[in-house]
Design a protein around this motif. Structure first.
Motif, PDB file in Angstrom:
ATOM      1  N   PRO A  80      52.190  65.009  29.075  1.00 45.55           N
ATOM      2  CA  PRO A  80      53.278  64.029  29.135  1.00 45.55           C
ATOM      3  C   PRO A  80      54.272  64.372  30.227  1.00 45.55           C
ATOM      4  CG  PRO A  80      53.533  65.482  27.236  1.00 45.55           C
ATOM      5  CD  PRO A  80      52.188  65.765  27.809  1.00 45.55           C
ATOM      6  N   GLY A  81      54.791  63.331  30.867  1.00 37.85           N
ATOM      7  CA  GLY A  81      55.782  63.538  31.907  1.00 37.85           C
ATOM      8  C   GLY A  81      57.157  63.814  31.318  1.00 37.85           C
ATOM      9  N   THR A  82      58.095  64.078  32.179  1.00 35.37           N
ATOM     10  CA  THR A  82      59.459  64.345  31.758  1.00 35.37           C
ATOM     11  C   THR A  82      60.179  63.058  31.351  1.00 35.37           C
ATOM     12  OG1 THR A  82      61.608  65.173  32.496  1.00 35.37           O
ATOM     13  CG2 THR A  82      60.210  64.172  34.160  1.00 35.37           C
ATOM     14  N   MET A  83      61.195  63.193  30.515  1.00 30.92           N
ATOM     15  CA  MET A  83      62.028  62.053  30.141  1.00 30.92           C
ATOM     16  C   MET A  83      63.240  61.923  31.064  1.00 30.92           C
ATOM     17  SD  MET A  83      60.696  60.313  27.728  1.00 30.92           S
ATOM     18  CE  MET A  83      62.072  59.365  27.097  1.00 30.92           C
ATOM     19  N   ALA A  84      63.305  62.719  32.092  1.00 32.61           N
ATOM     20  CA  ALA A  84      64.431  62.662  33.028  1.00 32.61           C
ATOM     21  C   ALA A  84      64.568  61.261  33.610  1.00 32.61           C
ATOM     22  CB  ALA A  84      64.228  63.673  34.153  1.00 32.61           C
ATOM     23  N   GLY A  85      65.765  60.719  33.518  1.00 33.50           N
ATOM     24  CA  GLY A  85      66.044  59.408  34.077  1.00 33.50           C
ATOM     25  C   GLY A  85      65.742  58.242  33.152  1.00 33.50           C
ATOM     26  N   TYR A  86      65.167  58.521  31.976  1.00 36.99           N
ATOM     27  CA  TYR A  86      64.787  57.427  31.075  1.00 36.99           C
ATOM     28  C   TYR A  86      65.993  56.743  30.456  1.00 36.99           C
ATOM     29  CZ  TYR A  86      63.243  54.971  26.906  1.00 36.99           C
ATOM     30  OH  TYR A  86      63.047  54.016  25.943  1.00 36.99           O
ATOM     31  N   SER A  87      65.880  55.423  30.332  1.00 36.58           N
ATOM     32  CA  SER A  87      66.846  54.610  29.589  1.00 36.58           C
ATOM     33  C   SER A  87      66.138  53.343  29.163  1.00 36.58           C
ATOM     34  CB  SER A  87      68.056  54.256  30.462  1.00 36.58           C
ATOM     35  OG  SER A  87      68.846  53.265  29.833  1.00 36.58           O
ATOM     36  N   GLU A 153      57.338  56.260  25.568  1.00 39.59           N
ATOM     37  CA  GLU A 153      55.976  56.769  25.773  1.00 39.59           C
ATOM     38  C   GLU A 153      55.421  56.242  27.086  1.00 39.59           C
ATOM     39  OE1 GLU A 153      52.124  58.202  25.689  1.00 39.59           O
ATOM     40  OE2 GLU A 153      53.915  58.918  24.635  1.00 39.59           O
ATOM     41  N   GLY A 154      55.716  54.981  27.383  1.00 40.36           N
ATOM     42  CA  GLY A 154      55.302  54.425  28.655  1.00 40.36           C
ATOM     43  C   GLY A 154      55.907  55.196  29.823  1.00 40.36           C
ATOM     44  N   TRP A 155      57.193  55.527  29.679  1.00 48.24           N
ATOM     45  CA  TRP A 155      57.886  56.291  30.726  1.00 48.24           C
ATOM     46  C   TRP A 155      57.208  57.628  30.964  1.00 48.24           C
ATOM     47  CZ3 TRP A 155      62.104  55.129  33.819  1.00 48.24           C
ATOM     48  CH2 TRP A 155      62.714  56.196  34.481  1.00 48.24           C
ATOM     49  N   ARG A 156      56.876  58.319  29.869  1.00 45.66           N
ATOM     50  CA  ARG A 156      56.252  59.653  29.979  1.00 45.66           C
ATOM     51  C   ARG A 156      54.853  59.600  30.571  1.00 45.66           C
ATOM     52  NH1 ARG A 156      58.749  60.326  24.702  1.00 45.66           N
ATOM     53  NH2 ARG A 156      56.833  59.601  23.712  1.00 45.66           N
ATOM     54  N   SER A 157      54.215  58.444  30.478  1.00 49.17           N
ATOM     55  CA  SER A 157      52.812  58.361  30.894  1.00 49.17           C
ATOM     56  C   SER A 157      52.587  57.498  32.136  1.00 49.17           C
ATOM     57  CB  SER A 157      51.946  57.853  29.729  1.00 49.17           C
ATOM     58  OG  SER A 157      52.416  56.611  29.246  1.00 49.17           O
ATOM     59  N   GLY A 158      53.661  57.235  32.868  1.00 47.72           N
ATOM     60  CA  GLY A 158      53.473  56.534  34.140  1.00 47.72           C
ATOM     61  C   GLY A 158      54.538  55.537  34.529  1.00 47.72           C
ATOM     62  N   ALA A 159      55.246  54.978  33.551  1.00 54.83           N
ATOM     63  CA  ALA A 159      56.210  53.921  33.852  1.00 54.83           C
ATOM     64  C   ALA A 159      57.440  54.402  34.602  1.00 54.83           C
ATOM     65  CB  ALA A 159      56.643  53.217  32.561  1.00 54.83           C
ATOM     66  N   ARG A 166      57.955  45.410  36.849  1.00 58.99           N
ATOM     67  CA  ARG A 166      56.799  45.854  36.055  1.00 58.99           C
ATOM     68  C   ARG A 166      57.251  46.370  34.697  1.00 58.99           C
ATOM     69  NH1 ARG A 166      51.459  46.719  36.846  1.00 58.99           N
ATOM     70  NH2 ARG A 166      50.424  48.546  35.957  1.00 58.99           N
ATOM     71  N   ARG A 167      58.368  47.063  34.645  1.00 59.33           N
ATOM     72  CA  ARG A 167      58.879  47.532  33.356  1.00 59.33           C
ATOM     73  C   ARG A 167      59.260  46.347  32.463  1.00 59.33           C
ATOM     74  NH1 ARG A 167      62.688  51.677  36.291  1.00 59.33           N
ATOM     75  NH2 ARG A 167      61.189  53.301  36.838  1.00 59.33           N
ATOM     76  N   LYS A 168      59.843  45.313  33.053  1.00 64.28           N
ATOM     77  CA  LYS A 168      60.201  44.121  32.277  1.00 64.28           C
ATOM     78  C   LYS A 168      58.954  43.445  31.724  1.00 64.28           C
ATOM     79  CE  LYS A 168      62.778  39.766  32.593  1.00 64.28           C
ATOM     80  NZ  LYS A 168      63.603  38.888  33.483  1.00 64.28           N
ATOM     81  N   ALA A 169      57.906  43.361  32.542  1.00 57.33           N
ATOM     82  CA  ALA A 169      56.648  42.765  32.088  1.00 57.33           C
ATOM     83  C   ALA A 169      56.060  43.558  30.921  1.00 57.33           C
ATOM     84  CB  ALA A 169      55.652  42.700  33.247  1.00 57.33           C
ATOM     85  N   PHE A 170      56.096  44.869  31.020  1.00 58.19           N
ATOM     86  CA  PHE A 170      55.592  45.758  29.971  1.00 58.19           C
ATOM     87  C   PHE A 170      56.363  45.575  28.665  1.00 58.19           C
ATOM     88  CE2 PHE A 170      55.860  50.104  28.037  1.00 58.19           C
ATOM     89  CZ  PHE A 170      54.518  50.309  27.752  1.00 58.19           C
ATOM     90  N   ALA A 171      57.673  45.424  28.764  1.00 63.06           N
ATOM     91  CA  ALA A 171      58.527  45.327  27.578  1.00 63.06           C
ATOM     92  C   ALA A 171      58.492  43.963  26.920  1.00 63.06           C
ATOM     93  CB  ALA A 171      59.972  45.677  27.945  1.00 63.06           C
ATOM     94  N   ASN A 172      57.959  42.952  27.613  1.00 63.51           N
ATOM     95  CA  ASN A 172      57.960  41.574  27.098  1.00 63.51           C
ATOM     96  C   ASN A 172      56.575  40.941  27.139  1.00 63.51           C
ATOM     97  OD1 ASN A 172      61.099  40.788  26.926  1.00 63.51           O
ATOM     98  ND2 ASN A 172      60.788  42.022  28.770  1.00 63.51           N
ATOM     99  N   THR A 219      45.426  48.597  30.516  1.00 63.17           N
ATOM    100  CA  THR A 219      45.963  47.478  31.290  1.00 63.17           C
ATOM    101  C   THR A 219      47.006  47.931  32.297  1.00 63.17           C
ATOM    102  OG1 THR A 219      45.556  45.910  29.485  1.00 63.17           O
ATOM    103  CG2 THR A 219      47.203  45.273  31.125  1.00 63.17           C
ATOM    104  N   TYR A 220      47.864  48.851  31.861  1.00 67.49           N
ATOM    105  CA  TYR A 220      48.970  49.294  32.715  1.00 67.49           C
ATOM    106  C   TYR A 220      48.686  50.606  33.455  1.00 67.49           C
ATOM    107  CZ  TYR A 220      51.864  45.553  30.879  1.00 67.49           C
ATOM    108  OH  TYR A 220      52.376  44.310  30.566  1.00 67.49           O
ATOM    109  N   GLY A 221      47.481  51.125  33.340  1.00 63.23           N
ATOM    110  CA  GLY A 221      47.128  52.330  34.063  1.00 63.23           C
ATOM    111  C   GLY A 221      47.914  53.554  33.642  1.00 63.23           C
ATOM    112  N   LEU A 222      48.249  53.654  32.355  1.00 66.38           N
ATOM    113  CA  LEU A 222      49.012  54.788  31.841  1.00 66.38           C
ATOM    114  C   LEU A 222      48.079  55.928  31.437  1.00 66.38           C
ATOM    115  CD1 LEU A 222      51.530  52.762  29.653  1.00 66.38           C
ATOM    116  CD2 LEU A 222      51.977  53.805  31.894  1.00 66.38           C
ATOM    117  N   THR A 223      48.598  57.127  31.431  1.00 66.76           N
ATOM    118  CA  THR A 223      47.798  58.298  31.073  1.00 66.76           C
ATOM    119  C   THR A 223      47.842  58.551  29.565  1.00 66.76           C
ATOM    120  OG1 THR A 223      49.669  59.804  31.404  1.00 66.76           O
ATOM    121  CG2 THR A 223      48.243  59.370  33.309  1.00 66.76           C
ATOM    122  N   VAL A 224      46.934  59.407  29.097  1.00 70.94           N
ATOM    123  CA  VAL A 224      46.927  59.862  27.709  1.00 70.94           C
ATOM    124  C   VAL A 224      46.865  61.381  27.702  1.00 70.94           C
ATOM    125  CG1 VAL A 224      45.874  57.813  26.687  1.00 70.94           C
ATOM    126  CG2 VAL A 224      44.400  59.622  27.592  1.00 70.94           C
TER     127      VAL A 224
END
Length: 241
Positions: A80-87, A153-159, A166-172, A219-224
């Motif tokens: 998992p990536g860092t949560m730095a900058g997440y909101s 989780e999206g943020w940690r895995s690529g967002a 793209r974040r707006k599309a993911f959230a809606n 769909t969003y190319g996120l990691t696991v």
């Protein structure tokens, strides 16, 4: 594919008809086993889809278990990536969907039975069955709209690397199996945890949940992570043949 036209003996006309109508579709059809592109640069934008769940599923844009297995196998495994900058504010929601409705109200209407809305599109009555715990609810205020793959989780895995659109599309996302009406209690119990850390209490929902999570990540190319992939495999293994 459009209207089917019976033309006796007109082979050439039928071929022309197929050539014209064969390119008219846009996006995957819910319930088909076609694999959504993990490299898709722009999954459906907010308001861009009105997908309906396929028979047997409560979420739109689902694929069968074999297609989900193929998608899971193709996902990149990474820590998992860092949560730095997440909101959460970086994932604009809920977006306006027209007719005074936002994404939340559209999902409540889609997932409920006999849902009545007021002049501001707010659900004032209806019945909802929560996939995660099987609870039946008759007050919209007791339902949350869960992001199958949580925003954090999206943020940690690529967002974290995405732009605002793209974040707006993911959230809606109303086209893929990313949004679901569930009881507030289960949604808040889940928080931003991945499947290895939290599973729906009703195990009969695991097949749908595991497929939905896999589809969204693909769909969003996120990691696991390895533990996440292992639990998703367990969930898919529980699907009826």
């Amino acid at each position: 594919m459009g209207r089917q036209i019976r033309v006796r003996g007109a082979v050439l006309a039928a071929a022309v008809l197929l050539a014209v109508t064969g390119c008219s579709g846009t996006g995957a059809v819910p319930g088909k086993d076609a694999k959504p592109s993990a490299a898709a640069g722009s999954p459906s934008a907010p308001g861009g889809g009105d997908a309906k769940p396929a028979s047997g599923d409560v979420l739109p844009g689902m694929v069968g278990v074999q297609a989900a297995r193929a998608q899971l196998a193709a996902l990149k495994v990474a820590p998992p990536g860092t949560m730095a900058g997440y909101s959460r504010a970086k994932f604009t929601h809920w977006a306006e969907q027209g007719n005074k409705c936002d994404t939340r109200e559209v999902v409540l209407k889609r997932d409920g039975t006999d849902v009545k809305q007021d002049s501001e599109c707010k659900a004032v009555s209806g019945t909802w069955k929560s996939l995660y715990d099987g609870a039946v609810v008759t007050e919209a205020s007791k339902m949350d709209i869960d992001h199958i793959v949580p925003l954090a989780e999206g943020w940690r895995s690529g967002a974290a690397a995405w732009d605002a659109a793209r974040r707006k599309a993911f959230a809606n996302d109303l086209t893929h199996p990313q949004l679901l009406s569930v009881t507030a209690a289960t949604n808040r119990s889940k928080g931003d945890q991945s499947p290895d850390l939290w599973q729906p209490p009703d195990k009969s929902s695991w097949c749908q949940y595991g497929r939905a999570w896999t589809i969204v990540k693909s769909t969003y190319g996120l990691t696991v992570t390895e533990p996440e992939k292992k639990m998703l495999t367990t969930m898919l293994d529980g699907c009826a043949a």
